[in-house]
Design a protein around this motif. Structure first.
Motif, PDB file in Angstrom:
ATOM      1  N   SER A  15      35.724  25.102 138.434  1.00 50.16           N
ATOM      2  CA  SER A  15      36.487  25.107 139.543  1.00 50.16           C
ATOM      3  C   SER A  15      35.590  24.713 140.976  1.00 50.16           C
ATOM      4  CB  SER A  15      36.971  26.556 139.844  1.00 50.16           C
ATOM      5  OG  SER A  15      37.842  27.300 138.927  1.00 50.16           O
ATOM      6  N   ILE A  16      34.687  24.465 140.723  1.00 49.98           N
ATOM      7  CA  ILE A  16      33.451  24.023 141.977  1.00 49.98           C
ATOM      8  C   ILE A  16      34.161  22.364 142.092  1.00 49.98           C
ATOM      9  CG2 ILE A  16      31.398  23.361 143.083  1.00 49.98           C
ATOM     10  CD1 ILE A  16      30.427  25.718 141.247  1.00 49.98           C
ATOM     11  N   SER A  17      34.815  21.978 143.203  1.00 49.92           N
ATOM     12  CA  SER A  17      35.167  20.729 143.282  1.00 49.92           C
ATOM     13  C   SER A  17      34.226  19.804 144.202  1.00 49.92           C
ATOM     14  CB  SER A  17      36.637  20.694 144.071  1.00 49.92           C
ATOM     15  OG  SER A  17      37.251  19.259 144.244  1.00 49.92           O
ATOM     16  N   PHE A  18      33.483  19.181 143.485  1.00 49.02           N
ATOM     17  CA  PHE A  18      32.353  18.621 144.062  1.00 49.02           C
ATOM     18  C   PHE A  18      32.816  17.145 145.056  1.00 49.02           C
ATOM     19  CE2 PHE A  18      29.673  20.563 140.871  1.00 49.02           C
ATOM     20  CZ  PHE A  18      28.627  20.756 141.781  1.00 49.02           C
ATOM     21  N   ALA A  19      34.148  16.925 144.921  1.00 47.47           N
ATOM     22  CA  ALA A  19      34.609  15.824 145.803  1.00 47.47           C
ATOM     23  C   ALA A  19      34.832  16.238 147.087  1.00 47.47           C
ATOM     24  CB  ALA A  19      36.064  15.317 145.008  1.00 47.47           C
ATOM     25  N   VAL A  20      35.410  17.628 146.925  1.00 43.97           N
ATOM     26  CA  VAL A  20      35.651  18.421 148.351  1.00 43.97           C
ATOM     27  C   VAL A  20      34.531  18.735 149.172  1.00 43.97           C
ATOM     28  CG1 VAL A  20      36.917  20.285 149.477  1.00 43.97           C
ATOM     29  CG2 VAL A  20      37.881  18.987 147.806  1.00 43.97           C
ATOM     30  N   MET A  22      31.193  17.326 148.679  1.00 38.87           N
ATOM     31  CA  MET A  22      30.377  16.365 149.150  1.00 38.87           C
ATOM     32  C   MET A  22      31.152  15.641 150.316  1.00 38.87           C
ATOM     33  SD  MET A  22      27.806  16.433 147.519  1.00 38.87           S
ATOM     34  CE  MET A  22      27.011  17.386 146.093  1.00 38.87           C
ATOM     35  N   SER A  23      32.291  15.451 150.123  1.00 44.97           N
ATOM     36  CA  SER A  23      33.046  15.005 151.115  1.00 44.97           C
ATOM     37  C   SER A  23      32.921  15.646 152.604  1.00 44.97           C
ATOM     38  CB  SER A  23      34.566  14.947 150.976  1.00 44.97           C
ATOM     39  OG  SER A  23      35.097  14.002 150.021  1.00 44.97           O
ATOM     40  N   ARG A  24      33.011  17.063 152.528  1.00 44.92           N
ATOM     41  CA  ARG A  24      32.578  17.811 153.768  1.00 44.92           C
ATOM     42  C   ARG A  24      30.990  17.547 154.187  1.00 44.92           C
ATOM     43  NH1 ARG A  24      35.471  23.681 151.841  1.00 44.92           N
ATOM     44  NH2 ARG A  24      37.659  22.733 152.369  1.00 44.92           N
ATOM     45  N   LEU A  25      30.279  17.521 153.090  1.00 43.58           N
ATOM     46  CA  LEU A  25      28.803  17.413 153.512  1.00 43.58           C
ATOM     47  C   LEU A  25      28.255  16.036 154.275  1.00 43.58           C
ATOM     48  CD1 LEU A  25      27.004  18.995 150.270  1.00 43.58           C
ATOM     49  CD2 LEU A  25      27.090  20.201 152.622  1.00 43.58           C
ATOM     50  N   PHE A  26      29.283  15.079 153.552  1.00 46.97           N
ATOM     51  CA  PHE A  26      28.899  13.560 154.254  1.00 46.97           C
ATOM     52  C   PHE A  26      29.792  13.495 155.319  1.00 46.97           C
ATOM     53  CE2 PHE A  26      27.080  13.320 150.052  1.00 46.97           C
ATOM     54  CZ  PHE A  26      25.975  12.278 150.240  1.00 46.97           C
ATOM     55  N   PRO A  31      39.331  14.289 150.314  1.00 53.56           N
ATOM     56  CA  PRO A  31      39.906  13.408 149.449  1.00 53.56           C
ATOM     57  C   PRO A  31      41.222  13.850 148.990  1.00 53.56           C
ATOM     58  CG  PRO A  31      38.318  14.757 148.332  1.00 53.56           C
ATOM     59  CD  PRO A  31      38.057  14.975 149.970  1.00 53.56           C
ATOM     60  N   ARG A  32      41.843  14.828 149.261  1.00 52.92           N
ATOM     61  CA  ARG A  32      43.129  15.109 148.801  1.00 52.92           C
ATOM     62  C   ARG A  32      44.123  14.589 149.759  1.00 52.92           C
ATOM     63  NH1 ARG A  32      41.847  21.400 148.126  1.00 52.92           N
ATOM     64  NH2 ARG A  32      40.575  20.808 150.440  1.00 52.92           N
ATOM     65  N   ALA A 203      41.044   7.177 154.816  1.00 50.85           N
ATOM     66  CA  ALA A 203      39.552   7.503 154.369  1.00 50.85           C
ATOM     67  C   ALA A 203      38.705   6.995 155.364  1.00 50.85           C
ATOM     68  CB  ALA A 203      39.431   6.887 153.143  1.00 50.85           C
ATOM     69  N   LYS A 204      38.112   8.059 155.992  1.00 53.77           N
ATOM     70  CA  LYS A 204      37.205   7.754 157.278  1.00 53.77           C
ATOM     71  C   LYS A 204      36.385   8.632 157.209  1.00 53.77           C
ATOM     72  CE  LYS A 204      40.689   9.058 160.498  1.00 53.77           C
ATOM     73  NZ  LYS A 204      41.742   8.701 161.796  1.00 53.77           N
ATOM     74  N   LYS A 205      35.359   8.719 158.095  1.00 52.41           N
ATOM     75  CA  LYS A 205      34.345   9.698 158.680  1.00 52.41           C
ATOM     76  C   LYS A 205      35.054  10.423 159.730  1.00 52.41           C
ATOM     77  CE  LYS A 205      30.020   7.841 157.183  1.00 52.41           C
ATOM     78  NZ  LYS A 205      28.438   7.655 157.523  1.00 52.41           N
ATOM     79  N   LYS A 206      34.722  11.821 159.759  1.00 45.18           N
ATOM     80  CA  LYS A 206      35.308  12.633 160.958  1.00 45.18           C
ATOM     81  C   LYS A 206      34.605  12.252 162.119  1.00 45.18           C
ATOM     82  CE  LYS A 206      36.994  16.086 157.590  1.00 45.18           C
ATOM     83  NZ  LYS A 206      36.686  17.496 157.101  1.00 45.18           N
TER      84      LYS A 206
END
Length: 206
Positions: A15-20, A22-26, A31-32, A203-206
């Motif tokens: 259940s650990i979504s690495f896409a979410v 890692m997206s937050r970390l980067f 991605p959703r 899809a962009k950086k915040k």
């Protein structure tokens, strides 16, 4: 009871979504919210960040591998056999598809399935990975590569180990993976499927 504990633990790991994560970390968009809206490595790649995509791929594969490795390495001392390992394999995969930590909105399971196969047997995982790489390189469609690799995975397992409880788990994962890619199948037929490396709007950086 021990089998149940291992199965629940596997689901939670999945259940650990690495896409979410890692997206937050980067510092990337969720991605959703862009591209295919699938929280997986391929969609994260559409953000333009190869590092985030690789980290997602490794993380999602590692969780599948870890759950199965724990079941195989520690399971026997708790009375867990092949049937228990099969349940763990399915549970970690289901955790990725429907993660309890992310409102049951998960990815399509390609990387996690690969991790599960590597955990079951290195040669099984590598054979499936090579199949994915060859198809992806030849056609530049991640979804097509995943579909073909999913079809071949049970075949590879059967060649290596024959028919047992774990084979049925591999078949179940493959069937679920094919089902999760039903929209991609439609896009492939219609010629609308995005190729590997294409940038997605939003899809962009915040």
């Amino acid at each position: 009871m021990n089998t149940l504990i291992f199965t629940v633990l596997a689901y939670l790991i999945g259940s650990i979504s690495f896409a979410v994560v890692m997206s937050r970390l980067f510092g990337l968009s969720d991605p959703r919210t862009y591209g295919s809206k699938n929280p997986g490595a391929t969609n994260v790649l559409r953000s333009g960040s190869k590092k985030a995509a690789i980290a997602t791929l490794v993380g999602d594969a590692a969780k599948g591998w870890l759950a199965v490795w724990l079941a195989i390495r520690l399971g026997p001392q708790y009375g867990i056999g092949d049937a228990g390992v099969a349940l763990v394999a399915i549970a970690v995969f289901l955790g990725h598809l429907w993660p309890v930590f992310f409102r049951f909105v998960g990815g399509k399971g390609v990387a996690t399935a690969l991790g599960v196969l590597l955990g079951l047997n290195v040669w099984l995982g590598l054979a499936t990975l090579v199949t994915w790489v060859v198809v992806a390189y030849a056609f530049r469609y991640s979804s097509l590569a995943a579909l073909i690799a999913a079809i071949f995975a049970p075949f590879y397992y059967g060649l290596l180990f024959g028919a047992d409880e774990i084979l049925f788990a591999v078949i179940a994962m493959s069937a679920l993976l094919l089902w999760r890619h039903s929209a991609n199948i439609g896009n492939l037929i219609a010629g609308k499927e995005s190729r590997l490396g294409s940038k997605a709007a939003g899809a962009k950086k915040k």
